[in-house]
Write an enzyme that holds these catalytic residues in place. Structure first.
Site, PDB file in Angstrom:
ATOM      1  CE  LYS A   1      40.430  29.932  30.840  1.00  8.29           C
ATOM      2  NZ  LYS A   1      40.933  31.041  29.517  1.00  8.29           N
TER       3      LYS A   1
ATOM      4  CG  ASP B   1      37.537  33.256  29.429  1.00  6.65           C
ATOM      5  OD1 ASP B   1      36.847  34.332  29.686  1.00  6.65           O
ATOM      6  OD2 ASP B   1      38.699  33.349  29.952  1.00  6.65           O
TER       7      ASP B   1
ATOM      8  CE  LYS C   1      38.730  37.447  31.177  1.00  6.49           C
ATOM      9  NZ  LYS C   1      39.305  36.132  30.342  1.00  6.49           N
TER      10      LYS C   1
ATOM     11  CG  ASP D   1      31.772  46.935  21.614  1.00  4.72           C
ATOM     12  OD1 ASP D   1      31.055  47.989  21.687  1.00  4.72           O
ATOM     13  OD2 ASP D   1      32.567  46.743  20.892  1.00  4.72           O
TER      14      ASP D   1
ATOM     15  CB  THR E   1      42.186  35.968  39.277  1.00 10.59           C
ATOM     16  OG1 THR E   1      42.542  35.483  38.060  1.00 10.59           O
ATOM     17  CG2 THR E   1      41.069  35.440  39.822  1.00 10.59           C
TER      18      THR E   1
ATOM     19  NE  ARG F   1      50.081  29.338  33.503  1.00 14.44           N
ATOM     20  CZ  ARG F   1      50.350  30.642  33.471  1.00 14.44           C
ATOM     21  NH1 ARG F   1      51.528  30.913  33.123  1.00 14.44           N
ATOM     22  NH2 ARG F   1      49.517  31.402  34.072  1.00 14.44           N
TER      23      ARG F   1
END
Length: 230
Positions: free
Chosen positions: A34, A61, A63, A66, A117, A209
């Protein structure tokens, strides 16, 4: 059932850090990664071309959210980069999502963000003035994404089963907030382990991570891969 690759969130601030990280994996190991806003805004389209040149799959990614025509035009550009998946915010509405689908074409997967999330139900109430339950909001957005012709949604693994029930088994649930047992939760509020996410109905999991900051990223990745496919 074919094995699935966890999607590694390459949340690095620079091209060099990304190169250093990917070099720790064996040549020929085809990853699914990603690329998010930080890296894309820092390095631009070249970062996608580089990762694709190594044979990896890319979830870009960004997002998008508009007016429909702007999103459609942006998706035409992203389609030329050869991304395997990208996304929009479902809050942009059905017309915008349909425009995104038209701009991207039918090759890459297009999914929509329902509720992040990191968002709690209380925050949804106070910040977005959506007074129903968080789950109801997520399911509503998922239905609208399906109506618009999208391939799936980004959601918490805790919502995957409800989304499948409200849409279709083929409607994909991509779930961030995945943490191996014992790992730090960080800024995520709705988390699951890989095996829990699989049992809940997730089709894709995103892990950042716990892999990128591990002492041995390859070992961490393979442990998550094995748990996800067990």
């Amino acid at each position: 059932m074919s094995e699935k690759r966890p999607i590694i969130a390459l949340d690095f601030p620079s091209f060099e850090e990304l190169k250093t990280f990917l070099a720790r994996f064996p040549k020929g190991e085809q990853l699914y990664v990603k690329i998010g806003m930080e890296l894309y805004y820092a390095e631009g389209p070249e970062i996608v071309r580089y990762v694709k040149s190594l044979g990896h799959s890319v979830f870009l990614d960004l997002k998008l959210h508009d007016i429909p025509n702007t999103v459609k035009s942006a998706m035409k550009v992203l389609a030329k980069l050869g991304v395997d998946m990208t996304n929009v915010h479902a809050a942009g509405g059905v017309e915008m999502m349909r425009a995104a689908r038209e701009g991207l074409g039918q090759g890459p997967q297009l999914i929509a963000v329902t509720q992040l999330t990191s968002t709690s139900e209380e925050q949804m109430h106070t910040d977005q003035n959506i007074q129903g339950s968080l789950t109801a909001s997520v399911v509503h957005y998922a239905r609208k994404a399906q109506e618009a012709g999208l391939d799936g949604v980004v959601c918490s693994a805790q919502e995957a089963e409800l989304i499948k029930s409200a849409t279709a088994d083929s409607f994909a649930c991509l779930t961030p907030g995945i943490r191996p047992k014992g790992a730090a939760v960080g800024d995520q509020k709705r988390v699951m382990t890989p095996s829990q996410a699989k049992a809940a109905g997730s089709d894709y999991i995103v892990v950042g991570r716990p892999i990128t900051q591990a002492a041995n990223p390859l070992d961490a990745y393979r442990a998550i891969y094995e748990e996800w496919n067990r």
